[in-house]
Write an enzyme that holds these catalytic residues in place. Structure first.
Site, mmCIF file in Angstrom:
data_model
loop_
_atom_site.group_PDB
_atom_site.id
_atom_site.type_symbol
_atom_site.label_atom_id
_atom_site.label_comp_id
_atom_site.label_asym_id
_atom_site.label_seq_id
_atom_site.Cartn_x
_atom_site.Cartn_y
_atom_site.Cartn_z
ATOM 1 N N THR A 1 0.794 -1.235 0.000
ATOM 2 C CA THR A 1 0.000 0.000 0.000
ATOM 3 C C THR A 1 0.834 1.297 0.000
ATOM 4 O OG1 THR A 1 -1.784 -1.146 1.092
ATOM 5 C CG2 THR A 1 -1.793 1.255 1.272
ATOM 6 N N LYS B 1 -6.943 5.108 5.499
ATOM 7 C CA LYS B 1 -5.587 4.826 5.996
ATOM 8 C C LYS B 1 -4.746 6.097 5.967
ATOM 9 C CE LYS B 1 -5.228 0.053 4.246
ATOM 10 N NZ LYS B 1 -4.560 -0.845 3.282
ATOM 11 N N ASP C 1 -9.490 -3.421 0.611
ATOM 12 C CA ASP C 1 -8.261 -4.109 1.031
ATOM 13 C C ASP C 1 -8.486 -4.870 2.337
ATOM 14 O OD1 ASP C 1 -5.198 -4.406 0.758
ATOM 15 O OD2 ASP C 1 -5.408 -3.585 2.772
ATOM 16 N N HIS D 1 -2.093 -1.785 -5.623
ATOM 17 C CA HIS D 1 -1.552 -3.133 -5.833
ATOM 18 C C HIS D 1 -2.770 -3.993 -6.082
ATOM 19 C CE1 HIS D 1 -3.069 -4.109 -1.839
ATOM 20 N NE2 HIS D 1 -2.501 -2.995 -1.417
#
Ligand SMILES: [Zn+2]
Length: 538
Positions: A72, A155, A297, A345
């Site tokens: 990440t 995040k 995620d 990703h």
């Protein structure tokens, strides 16, 4: 008559000037999104979300990360800096620091304080470890700091790294359910953020159950709801619907919202509030908003790529996109914004699922790898030379080597031979191999681009394809294999033609393409390869 002509000529000129740059650029990163999800879930998407971007935008259907490790922090940094970890320095989410003997977290900064959450450490973050400029930095410089840049994510790293060094703000979600920031950006949270936090949107989302959005037959692209390849979310007894979010919250904290699709919802609510309150895209100076949706995620890691939970998270994100695009049309104007969507990703198949279907792959435990390396070291040299193994990097204790009169070159070559005998290892590269890489070895090239001499290890291990260093349920990512590198890339909106190409593209082409689109300088670390397909001059 002449006056009228002159008037229209002036009007045309004004319009021409107005069209030099979009009013707003929106960068959307969907954490762990595989390109294939756009195809696999397509029939269940609405016409105005992902499909609107695919049908009316330009799709680069063969876009890849071009380095390892595909995580990440490095992912977000590479998208926005247009270069790879070897240059921008974000070599992992966290990585071992040889000089302190401790791990560095990619956005940690002990010199700043949390804004908006009392004494919490969750806000002690900044972009100080990011070594090169971002496209958002270059926009700031190019507009004499008049263009606004704001980064948002669940995040911290998903908000901070895209927003760059000169951002007005980056905001991320804390486990108390608030959007927080750090004193790196200002001395107090803007009032609109405090108001948003006080409204406790998280409580509204956590006061409901998570049920399937659509009838269960819709989810025939996924495995059955209860299957052995799924982990359990926050103490849920089974990996099945419905999830009692209230119970999950009461036993933990508001952070649980991140691991449900509603984490993406609260982020979109907050993004629309940011556009309104910060007047993004309102004047003629281009602003840049970065949004990183990471519930995909969290759900992917726990439940895996073939779970109904993951499919449901994407179907709900599709609806969130509809809402966000409608909001942008109405408040910024259909032709005034340039948007791109990609991922930081992708992710692997669940290994047990592959194994049960007779593909001879396996999970490997990093702890076991370290134990075996230490054992080999003790047996060979009578001492433990392993300092750290993380992110596929092996660090040797050079001090100990000196006192034991051991040559680094010899130790490296002994470990290389030992590792190459292990069933999960494909290749092993020494620092010298990596730095001497000529570009002819496909995977060595990935490792070279992910290798920062000052920060990486003595040896780098390439696992075999299909093998992951992760437990048996859910999934992970990090390798240079296509299941981890192949991500969506769609450009949409201001001056973007409709189209699609299957030519291989790399993630580091996004930032320089934006530089050319906006007519601003390149990010300082980029090789400046551009996506000619969407540039006006070909
Ligand atoms: Zn990620």
């Amino acid at each position: 008559m002449k006056k009228i002509v002159l008037f229209f000529a002036l009007l045309a000129l004004c319009n021409l000037n107005a069209q030099k740059r979009p009013k707003l650029v929106i960068g959307i990163v969907v954490d762990q999104m595989k390109m294939e999800y756009l195809y696999r879930f397509q029939d269940d998407f609405s016409t105005n979300g992902f499909k609107r971007l695919m049908n009316d935008g330009y799709v680069f259907s063969n876009t890849h990360f071009n380095y390892m490790p595909t995580y990440t922090g490095p992912g977000h940094a590479s998208i926005y800096t247009g270069t790879t970890p070897s240059v921008h320095g974000i070599v992992g989410n966290d990585w071992f620091n040889r000089s302190t003997g401790k791990d560095i977290y990619c956005t940690e900064d002990e010199n700043v304080k949390t804004l908006g959450d009392g004494d919490s450490k969750e806000g002690e973050m900044s972009p100080k470890n990011l070594q090169s400029t971002t496209i958002t930095d270059e926009l700031k410089l190019a507009t004499n700091f008049k263009g606004k840049v704001i980064g948002l994510s669940l995040k911290d790293r998903g908000a901070i790294l895209p927003a760059g060094h000169f951002a007005n703000w980056a905001f991320w979600y804390s486990k108390t359910g608030s959007f927080i920031s750090s004193t790196f950006y200002g001395s107090k949270l803007p009032d609109w953020v405090t108001t948003f936090n006080n409204e406790k949107h998280y409580a509204t989302y956590l006061n409901q159950n998570w049920n399937l959005l659509k009838p269960i037959e819709t989810y025939n692209e996924s495995l059955p709801d209860d299957n052995p390849y799924e982990g359990k979310l926050y103490g849920a007894k089974t990996p099945t619907f419905p999830y009692n979010l209230k119970e999950m919250y009461e036993k933990n904290d508001a952070g649980v919202l991140r691991s449900t699709p509603f984490g993406n919802n609260i982020l979109a609510d907050f993004a629309m509030k940011a556009i309104e309150s910060e007047a993004l895209g309102k004047d003629e100076i281009t602003d840049f908003l970065t949004i990183s949706f990471s519930s995909t995620d969290y759900v992917g890691h726990v439940l895996g790529p073939r779970s109904m939970e993951l499919q449901d998270t994407y179907l709900r994100l599709d609806q969130t996109l509809v809402e966000l695009l409608n909001y942008l049309d109405k408040n910024v104007g259909k032709d005034n914004y340039l948007l791109f969507l990609t991922a930081d990703h992708a992710g692997a198949e669940n290994v047990s699922y592959l194994k049960d279907n007779k593909y001879n792959v396996k999970n490997i435990s990093p702890r076991e790898i370290v134990a075996n390396l230490k054992k080999f070291s003790n047996e060979t040299y009578g001492t433990d030379l392993i300092l750290n193994y993380s992110n596929f990097n092996l660090f040797f204790d050079k001090g100990k080597m000196k006192t034991s009169n051991l040559e680094l070159t010899k130790v490296k070559s002994d470990f290389k031979s030992y590792l190459l005998q292990q069933d999960y290892v494909k290749r092993v590269y020494t620092e010298e191999d990596i730095l001497a890489s000529t570009g002819n070895d496909f995977y060595l090239n990935f490792i070279n681009k992910g290798y920062d001499v000052a920060q990486n290890g003595d040896l780098v291990i390439l696992d075999k394809p299909g093998f992951i260093e992760y437990p048996s349920t859910g999934t992970s990512h990090g390798t240079p294999y296509s299941y981890d590198t192949h991500v969506p890339l769609i450009f949409y909106g201001w001056n973007i033609p409709k189209g699609e190409t299957a030519d291989r593209k790399v993630i580091t082409e996004i930032a320089p393409t934006l530089s050319q689109k906006l007519k601003i300088p390149f990010t300082n670390g980029t090789e400046a390869e551009v996506l000619l397909e969407i540039l006006d001059i070909k």
